[in-house]
Write a protein that holds these residues in place. Structure first.
Motif, PDB file in Angstrom:
ATOM      1  N   THR A 193       0.814  -1.220   0.000  1.00 11.88           N
ATOM      2  CA  THR A 193       0.000   0.000   0.000  1.00 11.88           C
ATOM      3  C   THR A 193       0.849   1.273   0.000  1.00 11.88           C
ATOM      4  O   THR A 193       0.314   2.376   0.127  1.00 11.88           O
ATOM      5  N   TRP A 238      -6.799   2.854  -4.441  1.00 13.22           N
ATOM      6  CA  TRP A 238      -5.576   3.541  -4.014  1.00 13.22           C
ATOM      7  C   TRP A 238      -5.115   4.448  -5.154  1.00 13.22           C
ATOM      8  O   TRP A 238      -5.020   4.032  -6.300  1.00 13.22           O
ATOM      9  N   TYR A 298      -7.004   7.811  -1.076  1.00 14.67           N
ATOM     10  CA  TYR A 298      -7.879   6.668  -1.341  1.00 14.67           C
ATOM     11  C   TYR A 298      -9.230   7.205  -1.798  1.00 14.67           C
ATOM     12  O   TYR A 298      -9.832   8.051  -1.117  1.00 14.67           O
TER      13      TYR A 298
END
Length: 479
Positions: free
Chosen positions: A152, A204, A216
């Motif tokens: 992430t 994302w 996001y």
């Protein structure tokens, strides 16, 4: 220096060769003072080890730690193009590996830099140093935490196209690499798994070419039931960050992932073809300890297969460069005002066959023109060893520092074989073998018994040839 430098036991040499970037007299002293087990315990708790000289390097390249938008502005304005920033990151990595006393930690950082690879040449340059810091935070922690943080991270999202993956057109690059490289492994997932992993990872965003900010967007997240291997989820919430984390932690704890990580560790630290029995045992430790890495490393070190694998691993080009600098006591001054030794060592990794941070990594052999364990690679290493052993390149006038030639003579006069033995103990951490003594005699046309005094050519201008001969032995190539 003492004429008889202490050396490590065979077991200690094996552990040190696999889990450090190369011996130094200080490292040998640390192992002998704390005992091998005590030294390992400290290394696996790196905060217990003062490392001021390595930490000081952060101030040498302050541009690495600027925000992504400022780095982008510096790139577009020509102040510092992206390739120069990534060269500086490579310089920082190499110099840390040369200087640090937290060797096991730094080796594991390099391991994760390869496993969760992002090429220095990618569009992710604005976030690349920050990504490296993220890997450092988890290098000796739990793999599930590391996986969540890495996948992430804006740099990974940019590198594998997750930053522009939306529900109407999920990009499969990150989902595929997540399953193939980072977790389950080749042959343990289907194309449907890839597609659903890609759906989970939508939402994302990174504002590429502008602010480079991470965000996001729930409106970009695919909503609907998903299944990735044995992971199922209703995925009903437009905010998919929770399902992203749930998937990543599930995959990190999957038995197939346990074998992937176990095999990577065994291949790196034991042998190129680790046994299935060893992989299975390490995978079981990984699962029993909730993906914690340190227990797996301890199990690996205690394995009979590890003890039997001495001499079966070769240093790659980057490891050769770092180990050579450490063995010779080479160091580098802060860059600036034309003093760029730290830049030179980055390009030397390319000369050796593997530009630091370059692709292809982490899988597969290097490109055809970048040899590995070949004759050409060996010749490249011998050339490099000679350049640095003589202090020719990087040279002192661009900020390299080297021990003076007479430092290598513990006393004068001295027999030539005693001198070579002393150098072997300092560089290799072991006494000189007959083969090394014969090679040193042949290389310099000096007999074992010859008396070396302060006026002898060995001391006045040929010490670099002695050092090169020691560096060219198989013991230095092995890790």
């Amino acid at each position: 220096m003492s004429a008889r430098v202490p050396v490590l036991s065979q077991r200690a040499r094996h552990v040190v060769s696999r889990f450090t970037f190369g011996t130094t007299p200080r490292l040998v002293d640390d192992v002998r003072r704390h005992g091998l087990d005590g030294w390992l315990d400290r290394q696996l708790r790196p905060d217990a080890i003062a490392d001021d000289r390595a930490a000081a390097l952060d101030d040498w390249w302050p541009q690495l730690w600027l925000g992504p938008q400022e780095l982008w502005q510096r790139h577009t304005s020509g102040v510092q193009p992206s390739w120069e920033l990534m060269r500086d990151y490579g310089s920082w990595l190499l110099t840390r590996r040369i200087r640090t006393r937290r060797q096991v930690f730094e080796v594991m950082v390099a391991f994760w830099e390869n496993h969760l690879h992002i090429a220095h040449s990618s569009d992710a340059f604005t976030w690349r140093a920050d990504y490296g810091r993220t890997l450092r935070e988890h290098a000796l922690g739990r793999y599930d935490d590391l996986l969540v943080a890495a996948v992430t991270h804006p740099a990974m999202l940019i590198w594998l196209d997750g930053a522009n993956s939306v529900k109407t057109a999920p990009n499969e690059n990150l989902g595929r690499e997540l399953l193939e490289l980072f977790t389950l492994g080749v042959g343990r997932y289907t194309e449907d798994d890839v597609k659903d992993a890609a759906k989970v990872l939508t939402g994302w965003r990174v504002d590429k070419w502008h602010t480079w900010a991470l965000s996001y967007r729930s409106t970009d997240h695919y909503v609907g039931p998903v299944q990735v291997a044995d992971f199922t989820h209703p995925n009903a919430d437009p905010d998919g960050r929770a399902v992203t984390e749930a998937l990543l932690r599930h995959l990190a704890r999957h038995p197939a992932t346990a074998r992937t990580i176990a095999r990577r560790l065994a291949t790196k630290f034991v042998r190129d073809d680790p046994s299935e029995a060893l992989v299975s045992r390490l995978a079981a430790v990984y699962l029993a300890n909730d993906t914690a890495i340190v227990p797996v490393l301890r199990a690996l070190l205690a394995a009979p297969e590890f003890a039997a694998a001495a001499g079966l691993k070769l240093r790659d080009p980057v490891e050769d460069l770092v180990a050579t600098c450490r063995a010779l006591g080479a160091d580098f001054q802060q860059p600036g005002a034309g003093r760029a030794a730290t830049e030179a060592i980055v390009w030397q990794t390319m000369d050796l066959g593997q530009l630091i941070g370059d692709w292809p990594r982490p899988d597969g052999m290097p490109l055809e023109n970048r040899p590995w364990a070949t004759t050409l690679r060996a010749l490249a290493s011998t050339t490099y060893h000679r350049l640095v052993a003589h202090g020719w390149w990087p040279s002192r006038d661009i900020g390299a520092t080297y021990r003076p030639d007479d430092w290598w003579a513990p006393r004068l006069p001295i027999r030539y074989d005693a001198l070579v033995d002393h150098v072997s103990r300092v560089i290799l951490g072991r006494p000189a073998t007959d083969a090394l003594l014969d090679a040193a005699c042949l290389a310099l046309e000096v007999s074992r018994e010859e008396r070396i005094d302060a006026d002898h050519a060995v001391v006045t201008w040929r010490m670099g040839d002695v050092l090169t001969t020691v560096l060219d032995t198989p013991a230095h190539y092995h890790r």
